[in-house]
Structures are given as structure tokens and as C-alpha cells.
Write an enzyme that holds these catalytic residues in place. Structure first.
Site, PDB file in Angstrom:
ATOM      1  N   LYS A   1      19.013  46.178  -2.538  1.00 19.77           N
ATOM      2  CA  LYS A   1      18.704  47.336  -3.394  1.00 19.77           C
ATOM      3  C   LYS A   1      18.801  47.042  -4.896  1.00 19.77           C
ATOM      4  O   LYS A   1      19.053  47.934  -5.709  1.00 19.77           O
ATOM      5  CB  LYS A   1      19.587  48.554  -3.060  1.00 19.77           C
ATOM      6  CG  LYS A   1      19.768  48.888  -1.611  1.00 19.77           C
ATOM      7  CD  LYS A   1      18.562  48.720  -0.744  1.00 19.77           C
ATOM      8  CE  LYS A   1      17.429  49.658  -1.034  1.00 19.77           C
ATOM      9  NZ  LYS A   1      16.253  49.299  -0.161  1.00 19.77           N
TER      10      LYS A   1
ATOM     11  N   HIS B   1      18.963  37.621   0.598  1.00 22.20           N
ATOM     12  CA  HIS B   1      20.192  38.280   0.152  1.00 22.20           C
ATOM     13  C   HIS B   1      21.411  37.371   0.360  1.00 22.20           C
ATOM     14  O   HIS B   1      22.551  37.832   0.249  1.00 22.20           O
ATOM     15  CB  HIS B   1      20.436  39.566   0.952  1.00 22.20           C
ATOM     16  CG  HIS B   1      19.393  40.631   0.782  1.00 22.20           C
ATOM     17  ND1 HIS B   1      18.878  41.003  -0.436  1.00 22.20           N
ATOM     18  CD2 HIS B   1      18.772  41.426   1.693  1.00 22.20           C
ATOM     19  CE1 HIS B   1      17.999  41.979  -0.254  1.00 22.20           C
ATOM     20  NE2 HIS B   1      17.917  42.244   1.015  1.00 22.20           N
TER      21      HIS B   1
ATOM     22  N   SER C   1      20.955  53.841  -4.210  1.00 25.11           N
ATOM     23  CA  SER C   1      19.718  53.390  -3.586  1.00 25.11           C
ATOM     24  C   SER C   1      19.989  53.017  -2.130  1.00 25.11           C
ATOM     25  O   SER C   1      19.228  53.360  -1.215  1.00 25.11           O
ATOM     26  CB  SER C   1      19.168  52.191  -4.356  1.00 25.11           C
ATOM     27  OG  SER C   1      17.977  51.720  -3.776  1.00 25.11           O
TER      28      SER C   1
ATOM     29  N   GLY D   1      13.127  54.383  -8.531  1.00 23.26           N
ATOM     30  CA  GLY D   1      12.880  53.308  -9.502  1.00 23.26           C
ATOM     31  C   GLY D   1      13.398  53.583 -10.904  1.00 23.26           C
ATOM     32  O   GLY D   1      12.794  53.161 -11.885  1.00 23.26           O
TER      33      GLY D   1
HETATM   34  S1  PPS Z   1      15.894  45.696  -0.397  1.00 23.50           S
HETATM   35  O1  PPS Z   1      16.013  46.584   0.771  1.00 23.50           O
HETATM   36  O2  PPS Z   1      17.143  45.008  -0.671  1.00 23.50           O
HETATM   37  O3  PPS Z   1      14.788  44.763  -0.286  1.00 23.50           O
HETATM   38  O4  PPS Z   1      15.640  46.694  -1.617  1.00 23.50           O
HETATM   39  P1  PPS Z   1      15.270  46.250  -3.101  1.00 23.50           P
HETATM   40  O5  PPS Z   1      13.821  45.987  -3.160  1.00 23.50           O
HETATM   41  O6  PPS Z   1      16.182  45.185  -3.559  1.00 23.50           O
HETATM   42  O7  PPS Z   1      15.630  47.530  -3.943  1.00 23.50           O
HETATM   43  C1  PPS Z   1      14.907  48.729  -3.858  1.00 23.50           C
HETATM   44  C2  PPS Z   1      15.045  49.450  -5.186  1.00 23.50           C
HETATM   45  O8  PPS Z   1      14.183  48.822  -6.164  1.00 23.50           O
HETATM   46  C3  PPS Z   1      13.331  49.808  -6.715  1.00 23.50           C
HETATM   47  N1  PPS Z   1      12.029  49.260  -7.136  1.00 23.50           N
HETATM   48  C4  PPS Z   1      11.509  49.459  -8.354  1.00 23.50           C
HETATM   49  N2  PPS Z   1      12.001  50.068  -9.448  1.00 23.50           N
HETATM   50  C5  PPS Z   1      11.210  50.111 -10.540  1.00 23.50           C
HETATM   51  N3  PPS Z   1       9.975  49.596 -10.604  1.00 23.50           N
HETATM   52  C6  PPS Z   1       9.428  48.977  -9.531  1.00 23.50           C
HETATM   53  N4  PPS Z   1       8.194  48.483  -9.597  1.00 23.50           N
HETATM   54  C7  PPS Z   1      10.219  48.876  -8.340  1.00 23.50           C
HETATM   55  N5  PPS Z   1      10.018  48.344  -7.100  1.00 23.50           N
HETATM   56  C8  PPS Z   1      11.127  48.595  -6.392  1.00 23.50           C
HETATM   57  C9  PPS Z   1      13.173  50.799  -5.567  1.00 23.50           C
HETATM   58  O9  PPS Z   1      12.631  52.000  -6.009  1.00 23.50           O
HETATM   59  C10 PPS Z   1      14.607  50.897  -5.086  1.00 23.50           C
HETATM   60  O10 PPS Z   1      15.452  51.610  -5.981  1.00 23.50           O
HETATM   61  P2  PPS Z   1      15.727  53.215  -5.886  1.00 23.50           P
HETATM   62  O11 PPS Z   1      16.776  53.481  -6.907  1.00 23.50           O
HETATM   63  O12 PPS Z   1      16.188  53.494  -4.490  1.00 23.50           O
HETATM   64  O13 PPS Z   1      14.431  53.872  -6.213  1.00 23.50           O
END
Ligand code: PPS
Length: 285
Positions: A44, A99, A129, A250
């Protein structure tokens, strides 16, 4: 509270689902190539975002939107190889995301072979998240936010303890060819971050291509881009009724909408104790 979903190996919690025990037991010997690139994250913290960024930086058809492969097939998860790809047969440069903690990655990486981009995010937003993801997607979490926060702070989640992950990687950084980057920094300055990633990877993209990368790596684009948001993968793995998404909100500072004053104080106390000599800074809002 989801313990049945977890599989512990050498003190670290994996998901049971999608894990190949043989592969995990032999991680140390996995052959690393000079031009391998690994995105390493605690869950996350921006994994999917970086997968999309690398895919866009490396593959022209992905930038142009003419490719058919999903981001996750261009930059597969390493230890959750749910597409059953034969990594040994993949053409170079191979791109992976993982991870894993520093002590479980293949030894080749410790000899500074390959490159690593480590993305970290303020842990209060990681917690929130993760809570949503656990509740709405992988259905690992059946408890309240309070119970999940305790589980997170005890490290009884996939990825184990957030503090151990980031400190382990940071304290052993001299073993690796590694670039640390912050989720919040990418969020506030996408262009600067793309340039920084390209520089580290030795990729020179034209202005036009940088623009194309940026357009396709925004939250809004990824949310609606079926190649980038994994919604169909979630449906296949967890069923049609799943209501959550990898692309949820995000933003920076969503923890303020979740944590009570008391929870925040409790978190801060533990953070200060665990991170008091840690040099990297965090952005909380
Ligand atoms: S995982 O399950 O570990 O693979 O998840 P991970 O991809 O690490 O984390 C997911 C969070 O990253 C946010 N995210 C983004 N934020 C901003 N811009 C972009 N383009 C973007 N892509 C992924 C995603 O929304 C999750 O955060 P939260 O706070 O839940 O929205």
C-alpha cells in the site's frame, strides 16, 4: 482477524494465496541479471503506481496505448506469481515488483547486481489504505479499524511490521544498488519523479515521451485504464462482489479521516520510539 490468510517464513508474513513455497524457499538462489529492476515496497505504498511508471518508461506500446499487456504482466509481482510466468525465460531487462524484506531477496541483489527502487509512504496513510484494501478487496480484515490498527502495529499482516521493513532496507542500503523515493514526493511532483527514476535507470526519454508517461500515470487515468488498475484481476481472484480497488483515493493525509485523536497519539508514540534515529523524512499531509 485474517491470520488464516498468512503464511510465515523466516519471520516474515506472506499471503498464503498465490504463494509457491518451493520458490520462496529458494529465493536466495534466484539468478539476478545485471539489468534486472526491482520495485520494492511495503504493501500500500505505491507499488501499482510504480509498476505502471516502469511499464510506461520501458515499453513504447504501453506509452502509446497500443499494447495489449497489462501493467502487471510487464512488471510482474515477484513472490506472488499468479500468472505463473517463467521468470528465467523473460527477456531483459526484466522488471519486477516485490514486498520482500531485505533479508529475503535473492543474494545476487546484495552484490549490487540489478537495480532497486524502494518506495515508502507515511505509515498512517499506509495503514488506512491497507484497512480499506483488507476490508473491501482481499477480505482479510473482518474487524474494526481499531483492531486492524493493532494488528498493523504488531506486524500481523502480509508484509509484517512496517517499521522493520523500512528500517531493514534503509540500514542495509549499502549492500544494494538502491534508490529511495517517497510516495508523497511522486504525488506532489510527478514530472520530477519520472525524471529521477529515468536517471537512476539510465533511460533517456524525449520530452514528448515524458509527457506521455505522465498522462498515463495519473491517478485519474489509472483508475479507468483497464491495463493499469487490476480490477479484473481482483474480480478473478476474489469474486465479482468485491467492492474495493487498488486505485482507491490516491491522496496524502487520508488518515485524518480515519484516526481518532487518541489513535493518532498512540501511533505517534510508537512511531517516535521506533523511528527516532531514522534520517528519512515523511510527509503527513
Ligand atoms: S499493493 O496492494 O501493495 O500493491 O498496493 P500499492 O499499489 O502499493 O498501494 C495502493 C495505494 O497507492 C495508490 N495509488 C496511487 N496514488 C496516486 N496516484 C496514482 N497514480 C496511484 N496509483 C496507485 C492507491 O490509490 C492506493 O492508495 P489509497 O490511499 O488506498 O488510495
Amino acid at each position: 482477524d485474517g491470520d488464516g490468510f498468512l503464511f510465515k517464513f523466516k519471520g516474515y508474513y506472506f499471503y498464503r494465496k498465490g504463494i509457491d513455497i518451493d520458490f520462496i524457499e529458494n529465493l536466495d538462489n534466484f539468478e539476478i541479471r545485471e539489468d534486472d529492476v526491482f520495485i520494492i515496497t511495503y504493501p500500500k505504498s505505491g507499488t501499482v503506481w510504480l509498476q505502471q511508471l516502469l511499464s510506461l518508461i520501458y515499453f513504447e506500446e504501453h506509452r502509446r496505448g497500443t499494447g495489449k499487456l497489462q501493467t502487471v504482466d510487464q512488471v510482474p509481482f515477484f513472490e506472488y506469481n499468479f500468472r505463473q510466468l517463467d521468470f528465467g525465460k523473460r527477456p531483459s531487462p526484466r522488471l519486477f515488483s516485490t514486498h520482500l524484506p531485505y533479508n529475503l531477496v535473492p543474494s545476487g541483489l546484495k552484490n549490487k547486481k540489478g537495480k532497486i527502487i524502494y518506495i515508502y509512504r507515511n505509515p498512517k496513510d499506509v495503514l488506512c489504505s491497507y484497512f480499506h484494501f483488507g476490508t473491501n478487496v482481499i477480505l482479510q480484515v473482518t474487524s474494526s479499524f481499531e483492531r486492524f490498527m493493532e494488528q498493523f502495529l504488531e506486524g500481523r499482516v502480509m508484509g509484517s511490521l512496517w517499521f522493520d521493513h523500512i528500517k531493514g532496507w534503509y540500514e542495509h542500503k549499502s549492500l544494494f544498488n538502491i534508490q529511495f523515493m517517497m510516495y508523497e514526493e511522486i504525488n506532489k511532483d510527478l514530472r520530477g519523479s519520472v525524471l529521477k527514476i529515468c536517471k537512476f535507470l539510465g533511460k533517456e526519454l524525449s520530452e514528448e515521451n515524458i509527457d506521455a508517461v505522465m498522462t498515463k500515470a495519473t491517478f485519474e487515468n489509472m483508475k479507468y485504464d483497464p491495463l493499469a488498475n487490476y480490477d479484473d484481476i481482483i474480480k478473478t481472484a476474489y469474486g465479482k462482489n468485491v467492492k474495493g480497488h487498488f486505485l482507491r483515493k490516491g491522496t496524502i493525509g487520508d488518515w485524518k479521516n480515519h484516526m481518532t485523536v487518541e489513535q493518532n497519539e498512540r501511533f505517534d508514540k510508537i512511531f517516535q520510539r521506533e523511528m527516532k534515529d531514522f534520517p528519512l523524512k515523511f510527509i503527513w499531509d
